[in-house]
Design a protein around this motif. Structure first.
Motif, PDB file in Angstrom:
ATOM      1  N   ASP A 216       0.827  -1.204   0.000  1.00  0.00           N
ATOM      2  CA  ASP A 216       0.000   0.000   0.000  1.00  0.00           C
ATOM      3  C   ASP A 216       0.866   1.261   0.000  1.00  0.00           C
ATOM      4  N   ASP A 217       1.982   1.234   0.721  1.00  0.00           N
ATOM      5  CA  ASP A 217       2.900   2.369   0.708  1.00  0.00           C
ATOM      6  C   ASP A 217       3.458   2.602  -0.687  1.00  0.00           C
ATOM      7  N   GLU A 218       3.816   1.530  -1.359  1.00  0.00           N
ATOM      8  CA  GLU A 218       4.351   1.653  -2.716  1.00  0.00           C
ATOM      9  C   GLU A 218       3.304   2.230  -3.664  1.00  0.00           C
ATOM     10  N   ARG A 219       2.079   1.753  -3.533  1.00  0.00           N
ATOM     11  CA  ARG A 219       1.004   2.265  -4.387  1.00  0.00           C
ATOM     12  C   ARG A 219       0.777   3.758  -4.149  1.00  0.00           C
ATOM     13  N   ARG A 220       0.744   4.148  -2.886  1.00  0.00           N
ATOM     14  CA  ARG A 220       0.543   5.556  -2.564  1.00  0.00           C
ATOM     15  C   ARG A 220       1.682   6.414  -3.103  1.00  0.00           C
ATOM     16  N   ARG A 221       2.891   5.945  -2.904  1.00  0.00           N
ATOM     17  CA  ARG A 221       4.044   6.711  -3.378  1.00  0.00           C
ATOM     18  C   ARG A 221       4.029   6.841  -4.898  1.00  0.00           C
ATOM     19  N   ALA A 222       3.609   5.777  -5.581  1.00  0.00           N
ATOM     20  CA  ALA A 222       3.534   5.822  -7.036  1.00  0.00           C
ATOM     21  C   ALA A 222       2.498   6.835  -7.508  1.00  0.00           C
ATOM     22  N   VAL A 223       1.330   6.853  -6.886  1.00  0.00           N
ATOM     23  CA  VAL A 223       0.283   7.802  -7.270  1.00  0.00           C
ATOM     24  C   VAL A 223       0.733   9.235  -6.968  1.00  0.00           C
ATOM     25  N   ILE A 224       1.383   9.435  -5.829  1.00  0.00           N
ATOM     26  CA  ILE A 224       1.862  10.765  -5.456  1.00  0.00           C
ATOM     27  C   ILE A 224       2.881  11.272  -6.474  1.00  0.00           C
ATOM     28  N   ALA A 243      -3.646  21.596 -13.309  1.00  0.00           N
ATOM     29  CA  ALA A 243      -2.505  21.395 -12.426  1.00  0.00           C
ATOM     30  C   ALA A 243      -2.951  21.398 -10.970  1.00  0.00           C
ATOM     31  N   GLY A 244      -3.876  22.294 -10.632  1.00  0.00           N
ATOM     32  CA  GLY A 244      -4.405  22.337  -9.275  1.00  0.00           C
ATOM     33  C   GLY A 244      -5.156  21.068  -8.910  1.00  0.00           C
ATOM     34  N   ARG A 245      -5.907  20.503  -9.860  1.00  0.00           N
ATOM     35  CA  ARG A 245      -6.611  19.243  -9.613  1.00  0.00           C
ATOM     36  C   ARG A 245      -5.626  18.117  -9.337  1.00  0.00           C
ATOM     37  N   ALA A 246      -4.530  18.079 -10.103  1.00  0.00           N
ATOM     38  CA  ALA A 246      -3.519  17.038  -9.889  1.00  0.00           C
ATOM     39  C   ALA A 246      -2.867  17.187  -8.520  1.00  0.00           C
ATOM     40  N   ARG A 247      -2.602  18.423  -8.107  1.00  0.00           N
ATOM     41  CA  ARG A 247      -2.001  18.629  -6.786  1.00  0.00           C
ATOM     42  C   ARG A 247      -2.965  18.246  -5.670  1.00  0.00           C
ATOM     43  N   ARG A 248      -4.257  18.534  -5.840  1.00  0.00           N
ATOM     44  CA  ARG A 248      -5.227  18.163  -4.803  1.00  0.00           C
ATOM     45  C   ARG A 248      -5.326  16.648  -4.667  1.00  0.00           C
ATOM     46  N   ILE A 249      -5.265  15.932  -5.775  1.00  0.00           N
ATOM     47  CA  ILE A 249      -5.253  14.467  -5.718  1.00  0.00           C
ATOM     48  C   ILE A 249      -3.997  13.981  -5.000  1.00  0.00           C
ATOM     49  N   ARG A 250      -2.866  14.545  -5.360  1.00  0.00           N
ATOM     50  CA  ARG A 250      -1.599  14.197  -4.711  1.00  0.00           C
ATOM     51  C   ARG A 250      -1.669  14.419  -3.203  1.00  0.00           C
ATOM     52  N   ASP A 251      -2.186  15.570  -2.803  1.00  0.00           N
ATOM     53  CA  ASP A 251      -2.245  15.908  -1.382  1.00  0.00           C
ATOM     54  C   ASP A 251      -3.241  15.028  -0.632  1.00  0.00           C
ATOM     55  N   ALA A 252      -4.331  14.662  -1.302  1.00  0.00           N
ATOM     56  CA  ALA A 252      -5.311  13.787  -0.662  1.00  0.00           C
ATOM     57  C   ALA A 252      -4.704  12.425  -0.375  1.00  0.00           C
ATOM     58  N   VAL A 253      -3.969  11.871  -1.338  1.00  0.00           N
ATOM     59  CA  VAL A 253      -3.323  10.573  -1.138  1.00  0.00           C
ATOM     60  C   VAL A 253      -2.269  10.670  -0.036  1.00  0.00           C
ATOM     61  N   ALA A 254      -1.482  11.765  -0.046  1.00  0.00           N
ATOM     62  CA  ALA A 254      -0.449  11.930   0.968  1.00  0.00           C
ATOM     63  C   ALA A 254      -1.030  12.071   2.368  1.00  0.00           C
ATOM     64  N   SER A 255      -2.244  12.614   2.485  1.00  0.00           N
ATOM     65  CA  SER A 255      -2.861  12.809   3.794  1.00  0.00           C
ATOM     66  C   SER A 255      -3.559  11.562   4.309  1.00  0.00           C
ATOM     67  N   GLY A 256      -3.606  10.488   3.503  1.00  0.00           N
ATOM     68  CA  GLY A 256      -4.170   9.227   3.965  1.00  0.00           C
ATOM     69  C   GLY A 256      -5.506   8.858   3.376  1.00  0.00           C
ATOM     70  N   THR A 257      -6.030   9.645   2.444  1.00  0.00           N
ATOM     71  CA  THR A 257      -7.289   9.303   1.790  1.00  0.00           C
ATOM     72  C   THR A 257      -7.152   7.965   1.068  1.00  0.00           C
ATOM     73  N   ALA A 258      -8.178   7.136   1.173  1.00  0.00           N
ATOM     74  CA  ALA A 258      -8.150   5.820   0.521  1.00  0.00           C
ATOM     75  C   ALA A 258      -7.945   5.986  -0.984  1.00  0.00           C
TER      76      ALA A 258
END
Length: 385
Positions: A216-224, A243-258
């Protein structure tokens, strides 16, 4: 706020961007726009020289600070705001600061800043360049700024020759990367690339380390990583909304969103990017050649030879990864050091004949990992990251 990212501190830089967005603060694109200089990580000697040069260019009131761990970002920003509002501190800084701009020790101390367009319709990339030129002339330099020398052009005419270092601090630019370009007119005729290292080979959570990492860590890191890389290309292409949409997705994954919860947003973003004719036109003809096809462990599909193809490939891979909870060990680089060297060596050939705006898009599409890496045991890997 102007952010200087040290190689190895990508996670901290992303956390800073997320916190700035949460507070409604803006990121500066040049020292003239900034009141806070924030260093993510521990810069080495050459990066420290660049930091000093940047600091000398910030107008007052101003604050400089540093953050070494992602968990300290919020408190560091709070302290920076307090210092910025401290009248006694600011008056003292104004009295003691030099009235003359700091002279760089070498050309790597120069920093360029290019702000992305405000909309995808804009293909202009404004570049505020500090140019350091080597000339064999004995003549006065207006305001201490060297003049261009002359050089032969392909058509037999003489063109101005400028020596322009890109980096190490640019918006949407790999941390610590410096590309020393020689320009005739607005065309790059030669380039050399290197990475200015951190003070020590350490960093935050994005430094490759396969120990104690779950699937799961690898998957998250890959998406980020893919979302962050996509955001850089989209911003440089002028599509700030995407670009803002991509950053919001990145930040959501980094914050622990499923991951499954961001899959739908990734689908929508990938569809918008793939269907955009304006983006297709903006990136038309900009390629990364066969460099990535030859790099067996590149971040993206080997057939994606254009900047647009790389961008679409990242988003497609990110949304597949977000939904895939079965695959194991298929998300990260097995030999990041070899890939880093391969991409750095390819930069001179890829940038030759391009202008600066195109060169920056190519660099963003390469998604060079500049974090300190060590050689890992050789192993075969079928999937790419």
């Amino acid at each position: 706020m102007l952010v200087l990212e040290v190689p190895g501190w990508g996670e901290t830089r992303m956390r800073v961007e997320a916190e700035l967005a949460r507070r409604g603060w803006t990121s500066a694109t040049s020292p003239a726009d900034a009141d806070v200089l924030l260093v993510c990580g521990e810069p080495g000697e050459e990066l420290e020289s660049a930091r000093a040069r940047l600091w000398s260019q910030l107008p007052g009131p101003r604050v400089r600070t540093a953050v070494n761990t992602a968990s300290d970002v919020a408190s560091t920003l709070d302290r920076a705001m307090d210092d910025l509002l401290d009248d006694v501190r600011q008056h003292s800084d104004a009295r003691t600061r030099s009235r003359q701009p700091a002279k760089p020790r070498d050309e790597t101390a120069h920093t360029e800043h290019a702000a992305p367009g405000d909309s995808i319709e804009s293909t202009e990339h404004d570049v505020d360049m500090n140019m350091d030129m080597d000339m064999d002339m004995d003549m006065p330099m207006p305001g201490g700024i060297p003049l261009a020398s002359g050089g032969p052009d392909r058509d037999g005419l003489e063109m101005d020759v400028l020596h322009v270092p890109l980096g190490p601090v640019l918006p949407h630019w790999p941390a610590g990367l410096v590309v020393r370009c020689v320009l005739q007119g607005d065309v790059i005729v030669s380039a050399q690339a290197e990475i200015l290292p951190a003070a020590q080979p350490s960093g935050d959570g994005l430094v490759p380390d396969n120990s104690h990492r779950t699937t799961d860590d690898e998957r998250r890191r890959a998406v980020i990583r893919r979302s962050d890389a996509a955001a850089s290309v989209l911003a440089l292409a002028g599509w700030s909304f995407a670009a803002g949409r991509a950053r919001r997705i990145r930040d959501a994954v980094a914050s622990g969103t499923a991951l499954l919860d961001v899959a739908a947003d990734l689908d929508k973003l990938a569809q918008s990017v793939g269907r955009s004719w304006t983006l297709r036109w903006t990136l038309k003809g900009i390629t990364v050649g066969d460099t990535l096809a030859q790099a067996e462990n590149g971040m993206g599909q080997s057939g994606s030879e254009t900047v647009r193809g790389r961008l679409i490939g990242w988003l497609d891979e990110a949304r597949r990864t977000a939904r895939d909870d079965k695959a194991e060990g298929a998300y990260e680089l097995q030999d990041p050091l070899a890939l880093q060297r391969s991409l750095l060596s390819a930069i001179p050939r890829l940038l030759n004949g391009t202008d600066i705006a195109t060169a920056r898009l190519i660099i963003a599409a390469l998604a060079i990992e500049t974090a300190p890496v060590t050689q890992t045991p050789q192993s075969h890997m079928s999937d790419k990251t």
